[in-house]
Design a protein around this motif. Sequence first.
Motif, short mmCIF file in Angstrom:
data_model
loop_
_atom_site.label_atom_id
_atom_site.label_comp_id
_atom_site.label_asym_id
_atom_site.label_seq_id
_atom_site.Cartn_x
_atom_site.Cartn_y
_atom_site.Cartn_z
N PRO A 338 110.49 -18.19 128.72
CA PRO A 338 110.58 -18.20 130.01
C PRO A 338 110.26 -16.84 130.82
O PRO A 338 109.97 -16.80 132.05
CB PRO A 338 112.02 -18.53 130.35
CG PRO A 338 112.97 -18.43 129.28
CD PRO A 338 111.87 -18.44 128.17
N GLY A 339 110.60 -15.66 130.11
CA GLY A 339 110.35 -14.33 130.65
C GLY A 339 109.10 -14.04 130.82
O GLY A 339 108.43 -13.52 132.02
N VAL A 340 108.03 -14.41 129.76
CA VAL A 340 106.77 -14.37 130.12
C VAL A 340 106.00 -15.26 131.00
O VAL A 340 105.42 -14.96 131.67
CB VAL A 340 105.95 -14.49 128.50
CG1 VAL A 340 104.54 -14.56 128.46
CG2 VAL A 340 106.57 -13.42 127.51
N GLN A 341 106.57 -16.36 130.88
CA GLN A 341 106.11 -17.52 131.86
C GLN A 341 106.16 -17.06 133.44
O GLN A 341 105.37 -17.08 134.28
CB GLN A 341 107.04 -18.38 131.57
CG GLN A 341 106.55 -19.84 132.61
CD GLN A 341 107.16 -21.11 132.59
OE1 GLN A 341 106.87 -22.26 133.02
NE2 GLN A 341 108.31 -21.21 131.64
N GLU A 342 107.34 -16.04 133.81
CA GLU A 342 107.69 -15.77 135.04
C GLU A 342 106.84 -14.68 135.16
O GLU A 342 106.46 -14.48 136.37
CB GLU A 342 109.12 -15.26 135.30
CG GLU A 342 110.00 -16.48 135.29
CD GLU A 342 109.69 -17.48 136.46
OE1 GLU A 342 109.41 -16.95 137.58
OE2 GLU A 342 109.43 -18.48 136.09
N GLN A 343 106.37 -13.84 134.20
CA GLN A 343 105.53 -12.56 134.40
C GLN A 343 104.14 -13.22 134.64
O GLN A 343 103.71 -12.64 135.84
CB GLN A 343 105.23 -11.84 133.16
CG GLN A 343 106.52 -10.79 133.04
CD GLN A 343 106.25 -9.84 131.80
OE1 GLN A 343 106.84 -10.01 130.75
NE2 GLN A 343 105.35 -8.80 132.16
N VAL A 344 103.64 -14.24 134.11
CA VAL A 344 102.33 -14.88 134.31
C VAL A 344 102.32 -15.48 135.75
O VAL A 344 101.51 -15.14 136.59
CB VAL A 344 102.05 -16.00 133.46
CG1 VAL A 344 100.79 -16.74 133.94
CG2 VAL A 344 101.88 -15.42 131.94
N TYR A 345 103.35 -16.23 136.17
CA TYR A 345 103.65 -16.81 137.56
C TYR A 345 103.51 -15.82 138.42
O TYR A 345 102.63 -15.78 139.68
CB TYR A 345 104.68 -17.47 137.69
CG TYR A 345 104.79 -18.07 139.11
CD1 TYR A 345 104.05 -18.84 139.63
CD2 TYR A 345 105.84 -17.58 139.85
CE1 TYR A 345 104.28 -19.36 141.01
CE2 TYR A 345 106.17 -17.88 141.06
CZ TYR A 345 105.29 -18.69 141.68
OH TYR A 345 105.64 -19.31 143.09
N ASN A 346 104.01 -14.59 138.44
CA ASN A 346 104.01 -13.54 139.31
C ASN A 346 102.74 -12.99 139.48
O ASN A 346 102.40 -12.48 140.81
CB ASN A 346 105.25 -12.25 139.09
CG ASN A 346 106.71 -12.75 139.03
OD1 ASN A 346 106.91 -13.73 140.02
ND2 ASN A 346 107.44 -12.41 138.28
N GLU A 347 102.03 -12.74 138.35
CA GLU A 347 100.55 -12.20 138.60
C GLU A 347 99.77 -13.11 139.23
O GLU A 347 98.93 -12.93 140.27
CB GLU A 347 100.06 -11.93 137.25
CG GLU A 347 98.65 -11.27 137.13
CD GLU A 347 98.30 -10.81 135.58
OE1 GLU A 347 98.18 -9.62 135.41
OE2 GLU A 347 98.09 -11.82 134.84
#
Length: 510
Positions: A338-347
């Motif tokens: 989920p941490g990586v998922q949020e980084q992708v979403y923020n970008e």
Amino acid sequence: MAALDTGCSSSSSSHLLLAAVAVLLLTRYLLKRRAGGGCKLPPGGPRRWWAVLGLGLGLDLGLDPRLPPHLLLDALGRAHGSVCSLWLGSRLLVVLSGFQTVRDALQRRADVFSDRPTIPLVTIITQRKGIVFAPYGLVWKEQRKFSLSTLRHFGFGKLDLEPKILEELQFVKSELYDAEGTAFSPFHIINNAVSNIICSMCLGKRFDYEDEEFRIVLHQIARGMKLASNSPAILINVFPFLQYLPFGPFKEFSQTVKDVTSFLKNIIAAHRKTLDPENPRDFIDFYLKEVDCEMQRNQDTNFSEDYLFYIISDLFVAGTDTTSNTLLWAILIMASYPGVQEQVYNEIRAVVGESRSPSIKDKHHMPFTEATIMEIQRMTTVVPLAIPHMASETVDFKGYTIPKGSIVIANLWSVHRDVSMWEKPDEFNPSRFLDADGNVVKHEAFMPFGIGKRICMGEQMAKMELFLIFSSLLQSFSFKLPEAEDAPNMTGRFGLTLSPHPFKIIPVKR
């Protein structure tokens, strides 16, 4: 009379002696050929025909024979070196492991290792035509050149593929909105969407997800690929006559091939009736136009409606399975990290915002998203053993003799797990594809589409699909794993591609 009898006896003895010598020499030749003719064959696993089932190989290595083939062959490489071998019946199979060895064979010695072997199960389906399984030579080069040019036209020309992908995404999102907050399997909608994108480009139409014919064909393709990777059907490669058995998986496999063939050939026939050479609608129209032009110039052309069928089959089947499985892995891995998922979403939010869909033009401004897709491809390697190659001549390679006609397997899984090329290769880490400034870096050991002259023809199209679908889905949804269920099995199911085990996901609207 006695003299005559003596002469006949002497002649018969001479013939028997010559026959005995001939048999002795032939036996010696066959044994030497089996052993490599006195040459140094690559070391390896069991020299038994039943290694084709994975049983002999697993037992020889002290491993569970139920392990998928790419892991068994990876273990074989670790035990015997980056060039090793085993016998499949009377045929030598050479396994290449690790980046350096795979690159040296498929790129630096592409003149020798670009051919395809004759494998009964594959020949039944492809008749050694098309792009993926056709033998290396003039016909293959002509067909690939034309097909690649046409695909590029769709990807970057006036018949742009991007609008078709974005159109299909609306149907996917609609399904996800309906399932919001509940645990459901995404396999059906992802397979349908990717298949429809291929259909739009190749067949000139998309199918409704509830279309009965479309649903049956997709089921038949999935079932056929599963049958083709199971032990009973694989036995056809050792005993080709089994394909004619009128019962069990052999009958079902043959019927599946017939059904998919009928579906695609009917579509080609309909295109022929409505063809307007001045306004080609899709890949089929472009090819039919080329057939007519070639027939006017040269009656002995290699372009034909028969060959078109096999190219369309390659694009339809291979293009659907590889891309859909990569996207399914992407959803599963994002839910698991989920941490990586949020980084992708923020970008995505920073570059695209929320009012419009991502475009392929955004890709260069979204390095973390691109790096995440690349890391998903590296970790999962959906075609872990590539497509089998063949040595077109006897060659000395890495200190060993590889005889002409040997099947050559490039273990791409081992390349993507090569500890000499990747730091902590078993860990999921998108940052390995970013430099200190956060820009995407190309890694020479990254080869999810293969390498050399046989590199996947649909690479650019697949990259476009993966970026647009992945970024659009994460723009609109976050994905979570159901808390009440066991952790998902991340080993994958080995078939013609490596797919995730069945899993359920919870989509949550952003």
